[in-house]
Design a protein around this motif. Structure first.
Motif, short mmCIF file in Angstrom:
data_model
loop_
_atom_site.label_atom_id
_atom_site.label_comp_id
_atom_site.label_asym_id
_atom_site.label_seq_id
_atom_site.Cartn_x
_atom_site.Cartn_y
_atom_site.Cartn_z
N LEU A 699 -64.47 12.35 -58.01
CA LEU A 699 -64.13 11.50 -59.15
C LEU A 699 -63.90 10.05 -58.71
O LEU A 699 -64.35 9.09 -59.36
N LEU A 700 -63.23 9.88 -57.54
CA LEU A 700 -62.98 8.53 -57.00
C LEU A 700 -64.31 7.85 -56.63
O LEU A 700 -64.53 6.67 -56.93
N ASN A 701 -65.18 8.63 -56.01
CA ASN A 701 -66.48 8.09 -55.60
C ASN A 701 -67.29 7.66 -56.82
O ASN A 701 -67.93 6.59 -56.83
N GLN A 702 -67.26 8.48 -57.88
CA GLN A 702 -67.99 8.15 -59.11
C GLN A 702 -67.47 6.87 -59.73
O GLN A 702 -68.25 6.01 -60.18
N LEU A 703 -66.15 6.72 -59.76
CA LEU A 703 -65.53 5.54 -60.35
C LEU A 703 -65.90 4.27 -59.58
O LEU A 703 -66.22 3.22 -60.16
N LEU A 704 -65.86 4.39 -58.24
CA LEU A 704 -66.17 3.22 -57.40
C LEU A 704 -67.64 2.82 -57.51
O LEU A 704 -68.00 1.64 -57.54
N GLN A 705 -68.52 3.84 -57.58
CA GLN A 705 -69.95 3.55 -57.70
C GLN A 705 -70.26 2.86 -59.02
O GLN A 705 -71.05 1.91 -59.09
N SER A 706 -69.62 3.34 -60.09
CA SER A 706 -69.87 2.73 -61.41
C SER A 706 -69.32 1.31 -61.48
O SER A 706 -69.85 0.44 -62.18
N ALA A 707 -68.25 1.05 -60.70
CA ALA A 707 -67.67 -0.31 -60.69
C ALA A 707 -68.36 -1.21 -59.67
O ALA A 707 -68.16 -2.43 -59.67
N GLY A 708 -69.10 -0.60 -58.76
CA GLY A 708 -69.84 -1.37 -57.76
C GLY A 708 -68.98 -1.92 -56.66
O GLY A 708 -69.34 -2.93 -56.04
N LYS A 710 -65.58 -0.83 -53.46
CA LYS A 710 -64.95 0.24 -52.70
C LYS A 710 -63.44 0.29 -52.90
O LYS A 710 -62.74 1.05 -52.23
N VAL A 711 -62.89 -0.50 -53.78
CA VAL A 711 -61.45 -0.52 -54.01
C VAL A 711 -61.17 -0.34 -55.49
O VAL A 711 -61.89 -0.88 -56.34
N VAL A 712 -60.09 0.46 -55.82
CA VAL A 712 -59.73 0.67 -57.20
C VAL A 712 -58.21 0.64 -57.33
O VAL A 712 -57.49 1.03 -56.41
N ASN A 713 -57.75 0.16 -58.47
CA ASN A 713 -56.32 0.15 -58.74
C ASN A 713 -55.83 1.59 -58.94
O ASN A 713 -56.46 2.37 -59.64
N LYS A 714 -54.67 1.89 -58.31
CA LYS A 714 -54.16 3.28 -58.33
C LYS A 714 -53.85 3.75 -59.75
O LYS A 714 -54.20 4.87 -60.13
N SER A 715 -53.20 2.92 -60.57
CA SER A 715 -52.85 3.34 -61.93
C SER A 715 -54.10 3.49 -62.79
O SER A 715 -54.17 4.37 -63.65
N GLU A 716 -55.12 2.64 -62.52
CA GLU A 716 -56.38 2.76 -63.27
C GLU A 716 -57.06 4.08 -62.94
O GLU A 716 -57.56 4.79 -63.82
N PHE A 717 -57.04 4.42 -61.65
CA PHE A 717 -57.66 5.68 -61.23
C PHE A 717 -56.89 6.88 -61.79
O PHE A 717 -57.46 7.90 -62.16
N SER A 751 -52.52 2.06 -50.40
CA SER A 751 -51.50 1.03 -50.39
C SER A 751 -50.64 1.23 -51.62
O SER A 751 -50.82 2.20 -52.36
N GLU A 752 -49.70 0.35 -51.85
CA GLU A 752 -48.81 0.46 -53.00
C GLU A 752 -49.60 0.52 -54.31
O GLU A 752 -49.33 1.32 -55.18
N GLN A 753 -50.61 -0.32 -54.43
CA GLN A 753 -51.31 -0.48 -55.72
C GLN A 753 -52.77 -0.03 -55.69
O GLN A 753 -53.35 0.23 -56.73
N GLN A 754 -53.36 0.06 -54.49
CA GLN A 754 -54.81 0.25 -54.43
C GLN A 754 -55.21 1.47 -53.61
O GLN A 754 -54.47 1.93 -52.74
N ILE A 755 -56.46 1.90 -53.92
CA ILE A 755 -57.08 2.99 -53.16
C ILE A 755 -58.43 2.46 -52.69
O ILE A 755 -59.23 1.93 -53.48
N LYS A 756 -58.69 2.64 -51.40
CA LYS A 756 -59.94 2.16 -50.84
C LYS A 756 -60.68 3.30 -50.18
O LYS A 756 -60.12 4.03 -49.36
N LEU A 757 -61.94 3.49 -50.53
CA LEU A 757 -62.77 4.53 -49.93
C LEU A 757 -63.20 4.05 -48.54
O LEU A 757 -63.77 2.97 -48.38
#
Length: 812
Positions: A699-708, A710-717, A751-757
């Motif tokens: 699910l994380l990989n799909q979200l990052l690919q659609s956003a283009g 490698k980093v996503v906000n934790k609360s958004e995810f 990190s506190e706010q972010q997730i990075k693949l």
């Protein structure tokens, strides 16, 4: 909870009958081969030296001088079988050894009362008696001993009752309590045993025909007085029983025949219940001389007549006993017996010679200390008989109340007293105060003991015959009883003239009989039961078959009677797998036995509710006490729910042990195997499965690919995670744990706010390297370990495990 069963030892199996016998002896305290051989083969050469008794040498010297100088000797006995047989033992010894006929005096129960009597001593002195030898009495006769001195009587006291701090002023006092040797072999002898020791000493400690002929009488008195049948008593009784058939005592032989018994196969039980009662009856409702004359006579015609008279007298005693018993029951119906700590009753209609038997019956029925008094209103006095539960030393209780008594005497289990009638109320109050200070509610529980657990298919005639080597059975050496579990009753019906008894058969074909269990037939039919029973060979119409003689029975899954496993200071009570645990818990909490219980329940909502309903008890799901509860103390620990690990079980027990009221660790196990699936479900839902973690990574990989990127906000995810259909089980806890596991697997950076693949998506994740995941997944493994431990049949092993537990660091 009104009674408990106690198992002395547990065994998975026995290889043979000898191993079973050895196991029973070991658990009864006979641990060495030498101790066991002495018990199984009690020989007369094992008798203790009579001169170990203080005063014996002085007594022997005085008696021999009296015989040499033709002085008059009188035996002063007692009116029960022990006193009567003691008198007969010394009478026969003196006659056979020294060819002299000593005189004797037995007090009348009503006219003279128990023990030495000053008026009687005055009459004895008038007859020109020089030396008085008491048997089975005299240890507390201070005034009477002084009167004997005044009358010019030399006095030798032989007695087995408990002495006080001072002794009567007699020429010699022979009493086994005065021996200060550790493990003294004759430390429990009866009055007749003490008389025999005197004869043994007079015979220069030689065991010859003079003493051999006395042994049947010694066995009779020892058994009748209900002293422990071990050590010296066992030697005397075993050898005495073996010699009864060849005994020259015509009176004893006639009594055995009149009772319908055979002298060559007489057991200790038959003596206790068929032979001794007619002799006792004489002293209870007539004159004890009648019984003594039977044991002294050499005339067969007289002996037969006396035996028949005593049998009839005993029937009169039985009828009178039943009347008193019913009258006592009528009095008890008017009081709150359920909340009583003792039974203390009196009546002017009651015979002082019979109340002792009635007291024993009431003790057996109600399991309370019993004191029954016969009132003599003309003299303003009451004579009482006392019987006690195992936890109470009745003699010590009477010592506490002696300021209210005229006199008293006896031992741990039974005693007698005299009191003015007007002091009965204050005595009762003082006695009950002593009980409140001395006993706990648990001390009042009736206990049914079993030596070992056994399977029915192990029982054979050879096994039962092997157990007969433990004979003679009696106090401190009961017939072996075994626990039989999970037997299905196939056929049950009432038997006997009045249909008082129960006969039934189990699915294994085993036959069982239960006396006075008439109301149980319908209850147990086609039910699974547990039994405490004594196996025996039943002979009927020329056929022999194995039969269980039932001591107690209960429905396996419905009974409130726990099975106690006790080792050192651990007491584990087994109430596991009860069919209605909620009802059982309420019953336990309402019982006076549980003063303040700590109760483990693994559901917080129930804990809060129960704490409000039962403020006297403490319910908890987390094994830590809040500061506000740090001063609580607990009488028992009830483990109602199934813990999740061995470590948690130990923590629960630790919470209790740090706040327990007594030295003993008392734990009631109420767990049910029905809880296993619930706990497993809880564990499975406490952390995400490997598939669910992998789905989160997808699910994380799909979200990052659609956003283009490698980093996503934790609360958004997290919001994306909650909306996704890919994952079924969702929670903030699962989300957090899954991310931490992925981070430990170096697939993402957190990190506190972010997730990075960090790396590309893998088809398989290496969960074995992830400490966080392994700790979580091992919860099931830990629970399975607990399940195996807490549901084992042998709770002795669990007690040993708990007492020796050392925490495995991997459990943390």
């Amino acid at each position: 909870m009104q009674k408990i069963w106690q198992l002395n030892a547990y065994s998975n199996t026995f290889n043979d009958k000898a191993e079973l016998l050895t196991s029973i002896l070991t658990k009864r305290g006979l641990e060495t081969e030498q101790e066991q051989n002495l018990f199984l083969n009690p020989k007369l050469e094992n008798l203790s030296d009579p001169f170990l008794l203080p005063g014996m040498a002085t007594a022997v010297e005085r008696i021999k001088n009296a015989i040499q100088n033709n002085e008059k000797i009188l035996l002063y006995g007692d009116y029960d079988v022990d006193g009567i047989s003691s008198t007969a033992v010394l009478y026969h010894f003196m006659k056979n050894k020294y060819q002299i006929e000593v005189e004797y005096f037995l007090p009348d129960r009503i006219e003279d009362g128990y023990g030495l009597n000053s008026a009687a001593l005055e009459r004895i002195a008038e007859k020109g008696i020089d030396l008085v030898i008491t048997v089975d009495c005299g240890i507390t006769a201070f005034k009477e001993a002084e009167r004997a001195v005044e009358l010019g009587l030399d006095l030798i006291i032989t007695d087995h009752h408990t002495p006080g701090p001072n002794l009567p002023a007699a020429l010699a006092v022979i009493n086994h309590h005065l021996v200060e040797i550790e493990d003294y072999f004759a430390a429990e002898i009866a009055g007749v045993g003490t008389a025999f020791k005197l004869a043994q000493a007079l015979n220069d400690n030689k065991i010859d025909n003079y003493l051999l002929e006395l042994l049947p009488l010694v066995a009779l008195g020892t058994i009748a007085d209900l002293v422990p049948l071990r050590y010296e008593n066992r030697v005397l009784v075993k050898n005495g029983l073996n010699r009864i058939a060849a005994s020259k005592n015509i009176g004893l032989q006639c009594l055995i025949a009149a009772a319908g018994k055979k002298a060559d196969s007489l057991s200790a039980g038959q003596i206790a219940f068929q032979i001794a009662p007619p002799l006792n009856a004489a002293g209870r409702i007539n004159t004890p001389r009648q019984a003594l004359e039977l044991l002294l006579t050499t005339d067969p015609v007289e002996a037969e007549a006396l035996a028949d008279e005593l049998i009839m007298l005993n029937k009169e005693r039985q009828a009178a006993e039943e009347v008193i018993f019913q009258q006592a029951e009528s009095k008890l119906a008017k009081i709150d017996i359920q909340n009583s700590k003792s039974i203390i009753l009196g009546d002017s209609r009651w015979h002082s010679g019979i109340i002792g038997i009635v007291a024993s019956r009431l003790l057996e029925k109600y399991n309370l200390p019993v004191i029954l008094a016969a009132f003599d209103k003309e003299r303003g006095l009451a004579k009482a008989s006392c019987r006690s539960i195992p936890a109470l030393n009745i003699h010590q209780a009477l010592e506490h109340c002696q300021s209210e008594l005229v006199n008293f005497g006896g031992h741990k289990a039974a005693a007698g007293l005299t009191i003015t009638i007007e002091k009965m109320p204050i005595f009762k109050e003082k006695f009950n105060q002593y009980l409140s200070q001395t006993l706990t509610e648990e001390d009042y529980l009736a206990i049914t003991r079993a030596d070992l657990n056994l399977k029915p298919d192990f029982l054979t005639k050879d096994v039962i015959n092997e157990l007969e080597k433990l004979q003679p059975f009696g106090i401190a050496n009961p017939a072996p009883r075994f626990l039989f579990k999970d037997l299905t009753v196939k056929k049950a019906y009432q038997i006997g003239k009045e249909k008082k008894h129960l006969k039934f058969y189990t699915d294994s074909g085993l036959e069982a009989i239960a006396f006075n269990f008439k109301n149980k037939a319908a209850l147990i039919r086609e039910q699974v039961v547990d039994l405490v029973a004594q196996p025996e060979i039943n002979s009927w119409q020329g056929k022999e078959n194995i039969q269980l003689k039932i001591n107690d029975l209960k429905l396996t899954k419905f009974s409130e009677v726990p099975l106690l496993f006790s080792r050192s200071n651990y007491k584990f009570y087994d109430l596991r797998n009860h069919e209605n645990r909620k009802k059982l818990l309420i019953s336990l909490l309402d019982s006076a036995v549980f003063k303040q219980a700590a109760v483990y329940i693994n559901q917080k909502t129930k804990v809060e509710k129960l704490n409000s309903f039962y403020p006297d008890h403490y319910f908890f799901s987390n094994p830590t006490l809040k500061k506000t509860n740090s001063d609580l103390t607990f009488s028992h620990l009830i483990i109602y729910s199934l813990p999740f690990s061995v470590k948690q079980l130990i923590e629960i027990i630790k919470l209790y042990t740090e706040h327990k009221l007594s030295k003993e660790i008392k734990i009631i196990f109420m767990n049910s195997t029905a809880e296993i699936s619930f706990n497993k479900k809880i564990i499975r839902h406490s952390f995400p499965a490997q598939k669910e973690i992998y789905q989160l990574l997808i699910l994380l990989n799909q979200l990052l690919q659609s956003a283009g990127n490698k980093v996503v906000n934790k609360s958004e995810f997290y919001n994306h995670y909650l909306a996704a259909d890919l994952i079924n089980r969702k929670s903030s806890r699962f989300f957090k744990i899954s991310l931490e596991i992925l981070a430990e697997n170096k697939l993402i950076n957190l990190s506190e706010q972010q997730i990075k693949l960090v790396t590309e998506l893998k088809k398989e994740l290496d969960f074995e390297r992830v400490i966080r995941y392994n700790k979580l997944s091992r919860r099931m493994e830990k629970f399975l370990h607990l399940e195996e431990l807490i549901f084992q049949t042998n709770l002795f092993d669990l007690a040993e495990f708990v007492s020796n537990f050392k925490e495995d660091k991997n459990e943390s």
